[in-house]
Design a protein around this motif. Structure first.
Motif, PDB file in Angstrom:
ATOM      1  N   ARG A   1      -0.786   7.222  11.853  1.00 60.10           N
ATOM      2  CA  ARG A   1      -1.837   8.185  11.520  1.00 60.10           C
ATOM      3  C   ARG A   1      -2.782   8.431  12.689  1.00 60.10           C
TER       4      ARG A   1
ATOM      5  N   THR B   1      -0.021  12.185   9.135  1.00 65.75           N
ATOM      6  CA  THR B   1      -0.521  11.788   7.822  1.00 65.75           C
ATOM      7  C   THR B   1       0.414  12.330   6.761  1.00 65.75           C
TER       8      THR B   1
ATOM      9  N   THR C   1       1.980  13.778   3.625  1.00 61.82           N
ATOM     10  CA  THR C   1       1.432  14.593   2.535  1.00 61.82           C
ATOM     11  C   THR C   1       2.403  14.754   1.377  1.00 61.82           C
TER      12      THR C   1
ATOM     13  N   HIS D   1      -1.900   9.353   2.018  1.00 64.91           N
ATOM     14  CA  HIS D   1      -3.223   9.142   2.607  1.00 64.91           C
ATOM     15  C   HIS D   1      -4.259   8.850   1.531  1.00 64.91           C
ATOM     16  N   SER D   2      -5.423   8.420   1.959  1.00 64.75           N
ATOM     17  CA  SER D   2      -6.591   8.181   1.098  1.00 64.75           C
ATOM     18  C   SER D   2      -6.342   7.098   0.063  1.00 64.75           C
ATOM     19  N   GLY D   3      -5.398   6.186   0.345  1.00 61.51           N
ATOM     20  CA  GLY D   3      -5.118   5.092  -0.574  1.00 61.51           C
ATOM     21  C   GLY D   3      -4.257   5.487  -1.748  1.00 61.51           C
ATOM     22  N   LEU D   4      -3.699   6.706  -1.746  1.00 67.60           N
ATOM     23  CA  LEU D   4      -2.920   7.202  -2.877  1.00 67.60           C
ATOM     24  C   LEU D   4      -1.470   7.452  -2.461  1.00 67.60           C
TER      25      LEU D   4
ATOM     26  N   ASN E   1       0.840  -1.189   0.000  1.00 66.26           N
ATOM     27  CA  ASN E   1       0.000   0.000   0.000  1.00 66.26           C
ATOM     28  C   ASN E   1       0.882   1.248   0.000  1.00 66.26           C
TER      29      ASN E   1
END
Length: 514
Positions: free
Chosen positions: A249, A291, A293, A181-184, A177
């Protein structure tokens, strides 16, 4: 029509022995070789395709890590039947093998038995599975055409193989994975690849020079992260200048710490206590609510700058190496031209998904499941093993063995055997990696009062046999010496083998002291 055939099971759709084509097994790991053993036992033609240079290639990459389950649950019955005539004997059934030992003492000998030797092609990567002459949109006459498996060899040569069925047991290792964040992926994550380590580096062995005297950032809150953190803490005692930062997170790490001294599972509690103490003693710098970025590479000091959003604003961590212990996802790109029925959340087969959804289960109930639950609209195609669990981090090796036993039975036309699905699991649980450093199963005579490390802290419901009777000892933490329990296909939904954090993600507690 397609749905009716899928519900009927593959054994009713095609005649296993009339096509003259082999079953193609993708992956020569434990589940892939177990599939081969069951196919051999059924007299079915097959070929195993392995991208690595040896069987168990993916496991060899984390060979320094000790498995969470003992030898008695790490081998497949059909495989043992092939091995035993060669003089092979099961190692100490209560011992916890390392990945390297599993390959050396089980998978490598299995690949050499007469029934499998010559049918395993290493250095052969599967890049696509489709239906011969038809893309995914074409329906008319689809089931009458063989499956087609496209491979690329070590020399770059492309070969297409026709198959009457395909069992994809290629796993998820290598498909991690992203760290964003957000799966990206985070911006700059691809450019930072040289600074990223896999989820289970050999910190005190093969990869020592990469970590000794350097600053490592570990990202993730699973057992892979904990394993690496404890290894780094050990390394720091011998290598001055070794620094460790752990970023998560969430605001709480209670799930990984466990219950400490009050944990219903002493071994897990002790390990959680070790990790918590290392943080409290300043050996590990824990950054909560981080998180990621973006990434930026600082060529002037050969470091990577990892920027994260926190409740207190933007925070930047400069590290020499980032260990991405963020879990895995299946590679579905190779399957775009076949018809799959996948759960939109877990990316597991739709019928299997509710049993393993990590939102409600942490290696939760493990009712047995077989060919009918794994069948797709594409007749003759199956996901098996860890890849069948999609993004759910709850796979059990013993579950994979039962999956392929049922699939092989269905391919041979033995519907009764395919539908008679059972699991033999220890009462103490064998679910998520427990970081035990000794080589004995918690609960064996080598460790007092052990009870596995993956059970819920509340007792599990009494498991149910296939005939509807209750199995003895329903508690997850049962007898000191684990006794197998058989969970039959007749078990009601919600009953099975409860392990991990009760209710999965939805049951996580945010504790201020963790």
């Amino acid at each position: 029509m397609t749905e009716a055939k899928t519900n009927a099971g593959c054994g009713c759709v095609t005649d296993a022995k009339e096509t003259g084509l082999p079953v193609v097994v993708v992956g020569a790991g434990p589940v892939g070789l177990a599939a081969a053993a069951h196919l051999a036992g059924r007299g079915l033609d097959f070929v195993v395709l392995e991208a690595g240079t040896q069987v168990g290639a993916a496991i060899s990459e984390w060979g320094h890590v000790r498995l969470f389950s003992p030898w008695r649950y790490d081998t497949d019955a059909a495989a043992r039947r092939l091995l035993e005539p060669t003089g092979w004997r099961l190692p100490d059934p209560d011992a916890l093998p390392t990945g390297a030992e599993l390959v050396r003492d089980y998978l490598a000998p299995l690949a050499e038995v007469p029934a499998l030797a010559g049918r395993i092609r290493t250095g052969t990567r599967v890049v696509a599975v489709t239906r011969h002459g038809l893309d995914v949109t074409r329906t008319v006459g689809r089931d009458e055409q063989p499956l087609l498996v496209r491979t690329v060899g070590a020399d770059g040569a492309v070969t297409d193989l026709a198959a009457r069925a395909v069992i994809d047991a290629s796993g998820t290792w290598g498909a991690t994975n992203p760290l964003g964040h957000s799966g990206l992926p985070a911006p700059g994550e691809e450019q930072a690849a040289p600074y990223l380590a896999g989820p289970l580096p050999d910190v005190v062995g093969r990869d020592r020079d990469r970590f000794a005297g350097r600053h490592t950032l570990v990202v993730g809150m699973g057992h892979s992260a904990a394993n690496t953190l404890l290894a780094l803490a050990e390394l720091a005692k011998a290598a001055p200048g070794t620094r460790i930062t752990w970023a998560v997170r969430g605001s709480s790490v209670a799930r990984l710490y466990g219950g400490g001294d009050a944990d219903g599972l002493p071994a897990r509690g002790a390990l959680g206590t070790r990790l918590k103490k290392a943080v409290q003693d300043g050996e590990i710098d824990l950054v909560r609510g981080f998180t990621i970025t973006r990434f930026a590479v600082d060529s002037s000091d050969q470091a990577v700058q990892v920027t994260g959003a926190t409740p207190d604003g933007e925070h930047v961590i400069a590290a020499d190496t980032v260990v991405a212990a963020t879990g895995f996802r299946p590679d579905l790109g190779m399957l775009r031209e076949i018809r799959l029925d996948l759960d939109p959340a877990t990316e597991a087969p739709t019928k299997l998904a509710p049993l393993i959804d990590p939102n409600f289960h942490s290696c939760g109930t493990v009712p047995p499941h077989g060919e009918r639950d794994l069948a797709h609209p594409e007749a003759g195609f199956y996901l098996a093993g860890m890849k069948s669990y999609g993004r759910a981090p709850t796979f059990l090796m013993a579950t994979g063995y039962e999956q392929v036993r049922s699939i092989a039975a269905a391919l041979a036309g033995d519907r009764e055997a395919a539908d008679t699905v059972q699991l033999d699991l220890p009462e103490t649980g064998v679910c998520s990696t427990n970081l035990v450093t000794e080589d004995q199963l918690p609960g064996s005579t080598a460790q007092d009062d052990g009870c596995g490390t993956s059970c819920a802290t509340t007792p599990a419901p009494d498991p149910i046999h296939q005939d509807g009777t209750e199995a003895a000892g329903g508690s997850c933490c049962g007898t000191a010496a684990p006794e197998p329990i058989s969970i039959g296909v007749g078990a009601p939904a919600g009953l099975g083998f409860t392990t991990g954090i009760e209710h999965g993600y939805s049951g996580e507690a945010e504790r201020a002291d963790a």
